[in-house]
Design an enzyme around this catalytic site. Structure first.
Site, PDB file in Angstrom:
ATOM      1  N   GLY A   1     -78.013   0.556  47.304  1.00 61.13           N
ATOM      2  CA  GLY A   1     -78.328   1.882  47.829  1.00 61.13           C
ATOM      3  C   GLY A   1     -78.549   1.941  49.335  1.00 61.13           C
TER       4      GLY A   1
ATOM      5  CG  ASN B   1     -73.365   3.034  52.602  1.00 66.79           C
ATOM      6  OD1 ASN B   1     -73.046   3.353  53.737  1.00 66.79           O
ATOM      7  ND2 ASN B   1     -72.958   1.916  52.039  1.00 66.79           N
TER       8      ASN B   1
ATOM      9  CG  ASN C   1     -65.873   6.494  47.600  1.00 66.94           C
ATOM     10  OD1 ASN C   1     -66.983   6.040  47.307  1.00 66.94           O
ATOM     11  ND2 ASN C   1     -64.786   5.741  47.608  1.00 66.94           N
TER      12      ASN C   1
ATOM     13  CG  HIS D   1     -62.748   1.741  49.923  1.00 64.44           C
ATOM     14  ND1 HIS D   1     -63.027   1.234  48.667  1.00 64.44           N
ATOM     15  CD2 HIS D   1     -61.786   0.953  50.447  1.00 64.44           C
ATOM     16  CE1 HIS D   1     -62.250   0.192  48.443  1.00 64.44           C
ATOM     17  NE2 HIS D   1     -61.488   0.000  49.512  1.00 64.44           N
TER      18      HIS D   1
ATOM     19  CG  LEU E   1     -59.864   3.171  42.836  1.00 61.80           C
ATOM     20  CD1 LEU E   1     -61.220   3.690  42.364  1.00 61.80           C
ATOM     21  CD2 LEU E   1     -59.583   1.793  42.245  1.00 61.80           C
TER      22      LEU E   1
HETATM   23  C1  GAR Z   1     -70.717  -0.331  50.170  1.00 66.22           C
HETATM   24  O1  GAR Z   1     -70.277  -1.357  51.014  1.00 66.22           O
HETATM   25  C2  GAR Z   1     -69.597   0.625  49.842  1.00 66.22           C
HETATM   26  O2  GAR Z   1     -68.663   0.749  50.884  1.00 66.22           O
HETATM   27  C3  GAR Z   1     -68.969  -0.043  48.641  1.00 66.22           C
HETATM   28  O3  GAR Z   1     -70.050  -0.546  47.907  1.00 66.22           O
HETATM   29  C4  GAR Z   1     -71.101  -0.892  48.803  1.00 66.22           C
HETATM   30  C5  GAR Z   1     -72.390  -0.315  48.281  1.00 66.22           C
HETATM   31  O4  GAR Z   1     -73.488  -0.762  49.031  1.00 66.22           O
HETATM   32  N1  GAR Z   1     -68.192   0.896  47.884  1.00 66.22           N
HETATM   33  C6  GAR Z   1     -67.047   0.584  47.280  1.00 66.22           C
HETATM   34  O5  GAR Z   1     -66.591  -0.523  47.266  1.00 66.22           O
HETATM   35  C7  GAR Z   1     -66.369   1.756  46.586  1.00 66.22           C
HETATM   36  N2  GAR Z   1     -64.990   1.480  46.338  1.00 66.22           N
HETATM   37  P1  GAR Z   1     -74.847   0.060  49.013  1.00 66.22           P
HETATM   38  O6  GAR Z   1     -75.227   0.243  47.549  1.00 66.22           O
HETATM   39  O7  GAR Z   1     -75.829  -0.841  49.711  1.00 66.22           O
HETATM   40  O8  GAR Z   1     -74.622   1.360  49.715  1.00 66.22           O
END
Ligand code: GAR
Length: 204
Positions: free
Chosen positions: A20, A22, A119, A121, A156
């Protein structure tokens, strides 16, 4: 004549599956930059599909309500997404933010939130959709990596791009060191992209 119409509240619902970070960056930006006063916007809830997601406690420590809807309680992807939509819609969201929400979404879900689903990525899309983005960038010999905020469509990790940030790949980088460098940018980029979205939504 001043516009005396009450401003539509802009509830934001954030979906997480993990740490979490982000989500926390967005909540902190909303609080520090007074999104409520500026845009009528606030983070109404953080929802996780994993009961053990560390981001749940982090959200609570930031004063945000949390809810859990475990995908494991549902027999099909469609049934989970339908229940998730019902839960999200109790908050009447103007914007649904995927922040490390590691689920493939059904077309019905994406369609339901069309134009208000974003989203982040961890790659410079269209390069490296899917998983293991940092290792794949290293294996491909990329000299730059980064992250992308985009609107979500049925495919996706595709959909119209809202913002992108690049970082250099440095000699000796591992997937972990590169991920950490990219994440620092994610935490700046995502709140900024949402703020830009709210600013333009305020004019609509
Ligand atoms: C982040 O790095 C985000 O970019 C990635 O998951 C991580 C979550 O971290 N998302 C993806 O890969 C989606 N395709 P967080 O829970 O610390 O925010």
């Amino acid at each position: 004549m001043p516009n005396l119409m009450p401003r539509q509240p802009k509830n934001i619902v954030i979906l997480i599956s993990g740490s979490g970070s982000n989500m926390a960056a967005i909540v902190r930006a909303a609080q520090a930059q007074h999104w409520q006063q500026q845009f009528g916007a606030h983070v109404a809830a953080v929802i996780s599909n994993r009961p053990d997601a560390a981001g749940l406690q982090l959200a609570q420590s930031l004063g945000v309500a949390t809810q859990v809807l475990s995908h494991q309680a549902f027999a099909t992807r469609e049934a989970f997404d339908a229940a998730l939509m019902a839960l999200i819609d109790t908050h009447q969201p103007a914007l649904v933010v995927l922040a490390g929400f590691m689920r493939i979404l059904t077309p019905a879900f994406v369609q339901h939130y069309a134009g208000r689903l974003v989203n982040i990525h961890p790659s410079l899309l269209p390069a490296f959709p899917g998983l293991n983005t940092h290792q794949r960038a290293l294996d491909a010999g990329c000299t730059e990596a980064g992250c992308t905020v985009h609107q979500v469509t049925a495919e996706l990790d595709h959909g119209p791009m809202l913002a992108q940030a690049a970082v250099p790949v440095l000699p000796g980088d591992s997937a972990d060191t590169l991920a950490a460098r990219v994440q620092m940018q994610e935490h700046l980029l995502y709140p900024q992209a949402i703020r830009d979205w709210l600013r333009s939504a305020a004019c609509r």
